[in-house]
Scaffold this active site. Structure first.
Site, PDB file in Angstrom:
ATOM      1  CB  SER A   1      -0.628  -0.510   1.392  1.00 53.93           C
ATOM      2  OG  SER A   1      -1.269   0.610   1.163  1.00 53.93           O
TER       3      SER A   1
ATOM      4  CG  ASP B   1       7.916   5.655 -11.645  1.00 56.30           C
ATOM      5  OD1 ASP B   1       8.109   4.590 -11.928  1.00 56.30           O
ATOM      6  OD2 ASP B   1       6.255   5.784 -10.693  1.00 56.30           O
TER       7      ASP B   1
ATOM      8  CE  LYS C   1      -4.857  -2.436   1.035  1.00 58.68           C
ATOM      9  NZ  LYS C   1      -5.466  -1.475   0.758  1.00 58.68           N
TER      10      LYS C   1
END
Length: 707
Positions: free
Chosen positions: A476, A487, A501
């Site tokens: 999460s 990224d 998740k």
């Protein structure tokens, strides 16, 4: 008032109409549990929510019914130790209609199945009681398999009876072999111990009530939709909410029943289990002893609440646990762990720091600052009160980074292993400590609307070399943070693929969906709410999936998780652990990327780091130990059969004991510590290979960046 009562009674007859005639639960044997009017109303409303308002919006049809049916059968008898094939055959008529029945408020078929399971459970334990005084031949070559998930159901009661004869024989043999001196084992005392144990199990199961049955039945429905949508009955809802916001007293572990064994599913940071470092995820607790010398009670097959009651206790008291390590065979000698119970304040799961001095491949010494973050936390109460000094992850980590800079560290490692998430806002703000403004995560809701959440604060707290460690139990918010760092090219991500998740749940009090008419209906039924704890939501609570997370590159974190740049092997495979192991998990997909600018392109340097890491591992004894652990863990897909021949089982246990001692001594030798001698307590091995090697990789990162 009389008019309202007539309306309520008329409505009762409407609720009683399902898609087919109901099962007559009055004709059942055993406990004969029956659903209440409240259960029937809640089943209808939960079905409506899942069909029309959840992210997945699954129709209550034949396809879903097949999954719900299988979930219910597995939830009752995962190890196939109780139900007969004839029971399963009889249940088949409900297989394609059970979810439609829920939608109609008809729980008679599911309660019928549950009652049959209870009946078989009591019957099986009675067979075991009968078998205690049988003439057992411990020289005979036969075996006992406690977990039969991949074996056929018993065809006859004779087969069921023989299984429980073997269970009694195994338990007696186990008591004999675990005595301090097996040659002097008191068989009469062992039989009495076993008789008391089985009678206790029967007593526990007879305390099962309709709310317990309803919880299992509703879980079979919600798990069929997605693994994170869950209905909690009032008692479970209260426990869930207390554990999320207050304190726990005990060992500091989240426990779950799997294959009739209490299994550790989470270790809470700051608690006794966390500090002791000898308990691990998926270890199984098979017996509990109170104090320094209290007799062990076998808790295999117990209700989870009864088992937890034995394990929890007052602050300062001692509990001893018999542990079967994750992946260990049933025939293995259990490890004994002694813990002192504490009050675990969940708000104290704070970030902590340390500095590791590491010698790089170039011969230079580097100082690596390590920040261990067990969860993403924030003191919401303090925020609501307007307290300017409220505690949060980002505030704590900012202070730790300042202190690490003052101590002159060369790089920082953020350790997110086993971090199951927490506050989304904190994940966003924490990312902002390492990037200068920009998007962090995207969230798509049930209407396909996409919201981009960004770091709006100028500046960074750490702009030097940076790494993030994740593992299969990083989930999460951890995945949002690690994915954003990856990224942006802001740092190197190390470890093993995360949980996957990528869904958002809202916790909703079910009273919001129960109409005034249905509340009147329930009241008119005259049902007692004596089983509802004070302060608990009267109709329970549903945690329902309402959205999905996406990385700023457009990729979902759902199902696939975050793949590290430098990968470490792990025993927790995607096929068995994490989101991808859940049949009902939402799929991975993509949306449009956010508008963001990379801090740097680490593609080339990450490839070099991976090559250097692999070369170093080829010469590392610690890496060899890790691979051996993984191979041992994954050796058996299911719990194998255990020999009921005393000499054979004793020899197997002795072989495992010697193997364990040799392996630990091999590791102690590598670490330069004294060897474990016979008669001494087992030493703790606190060498963290993944952390040590991650620090090595960061020194490589610094060296390559400076070229």
């Amino acid at each position: 008032m009389f008019k309202n009562l007539l309306i309520a009674l008329a409505l009762i007859s409407v609720v009683a109409c399902g898609s087919k005639p109901r099962v007559n639960l009055e004709e059942q044997t055993g406990l004969g549990l029956k659903p209440t009017t409240q259960h029937e109303v809640i089943a209808k409303e939960v079905s409506n929510l899942l069909e029309n308002f959840s992210y997945k919006r699954v129709p209550m049809g034949d396809s879903l019914s097949n999954i719900v049916f299988d979930n219910l059968v597995k939830g009752m008898d995962q190890g196939r130790n109780y139900l007969l094939q004839s029971d399963i055959d009889e249940f088949q008529k409900y297989k394609t209609s059970i979810s439609q029945d829920f939608k109609a408020g008809d729980l008679s078929s599911s309660f019928f199945m549950f009652n049959r399971y209870i009946e078989r459970y009591i019957q099986s334990l009675n067979y075991a009681l009968e078998a205690i005084d049988a003439n057992h031949d411990f020289t005979k070559d036969e075996s006992y398999n406690s977990f039969r998930e991949k074996l056929p159901y018993f065809k006859t009661e004779a087969e069921l009876k023989d299984q429980w004869r073997k269970r009694a024989k195994y338990d007696l043999l186990n008591l004999r072999l675990t005595a301090a001196d097996s040659a002097k084992s008191d068989d009469a005392k062992n039989k009495e111990t076993l008789r008391s144990r089985y009678n206790n199990l029967i007593s526990q199961i007879k305390k099962t009530n309709a709310n317990d049955a309803f919880q299992l039945i509703m879980t079979s429905l919600t798990d069929a939709v997605d693994p994170h949508t869950t209905y909690y009955n009032p008692a479970f809802a209260q426990a869930f909410n207390e554990n999320m916001s207050n304190t726990l007293e005990g060992i500091g572990a989240s426990l779950q029943m799997e294959n009739e064994m209490v299994t550790i599913k989470q270790i809470i940071a700051g608690g006794p289990a966390f500090k002791d470092k000898t308990l691990h995820i998926n270890d199984r607790i098979i017996a509990v002893g109170q104090g320094e010398s209290g007799e062990f009670e076998d808790i295999i097959g117990w209700r989870i609440d009864a088992a937890v009651a034995k394990i929890k206790g007052k602050k300062g008291t001692t509990v001893r646990l018999k542990i079967l390590p994750a992946g260990a065979e049933l025939s293995s000698t259990p490890r004994i762990v002694k813990l002192t119970r504490e009050k675990i304040v969940l708000a104290e799961e704070s970030a902590k720091r340390e500095i590791k001095t590491v010698k790089g491949e170039d011969g230079k010494e580097y100082r690596i600052g390590v920040i261990n973050l067990p969860k993403f936390y924030i003191d919401f109460d303090a925020v609501r009160r307007g307290d300017k000094d409220y505690k949060s992850t980002t505030r704590d980590v900012r202070l730790l980074l300042d202190s690490l800079k003052q101590d002159g560290v060369d790089a920082v490692l953020m350790d997110l292993r086993n971090n199951g998430g927490g506050s989304l806002q904190e994940a966003i703000e924490l990312t902002g400590l390492f990037i200068d403004r920009g998007p962090v995560v995207q969230v798509r809701d049930t209407r396909n609307r996409v919201q981009v959440d960004s770091d709006e604060e100028n500046g960074v707290s750490w702009d030097g070399p940076f790494g993030v460690i994740i593992n299969r139990f990083s989930a999460s918010a951890s995945e949002i943070f690690a994915g954003a760092i990856q990224d942006y090219g802001r740092g190197v991500v190390l470890g093993s693929t995360s949980y996957g998740k990528g869904t958002v749940q809202n916790a909703v009090d079910m009273s919001r969906f129960i109409s005034a008419t249905n509340k009147l209906l329930i009241k008119a039924a005259g049902e007692s709410d004596a089983d509802t704890p004070t302060g608990a939501p009267q109709f329970g609570q549903i945690n329902i999936t309402m959205g999905k997370f996406y990385r700023i590159n457009g990729s979902s974190t759902q199902h696939k998780g975050v793949t590290p740049d430098v990968v470490f092997p792990t025993q927790y495979s995607a096929e068995k652990f994490g989101e991808s192991s859940e049949p009902s998990a939402l799929p991975w997909d993509q949306i449009k990327p956010s508008n963001f600018t990379q801090v740097g392109n680490l593609k080339t340097i990450n490839s070099q780091l991976e090559e250097i890491h692999k070369a170093r591992m080829a010469k590392s004894p610690a890496y060899e130990f890790l691979l051996e652990d993984i191979a041992e863990f994954n050796k058996n897909e299911t719990i194998p059969a255990v020999s009921l021949n005393e000499a054979t089982l004793k020899a197997e246990r002795e072989k495992n004991r010697i193997k364990n001692r040799e392996r630990i001594n091999k590791q102690l030798s590598f670490m330069g510590k004294p060897l474990w001698k016979e008669g001494q307590p087992q030493p703790k091995l606190e060498y963290d290979f993944v952390l040590e090697e991650s620090a090595n990789v960061l020194t490589d990162f610094i060296r390559l960046k400076n070229k």
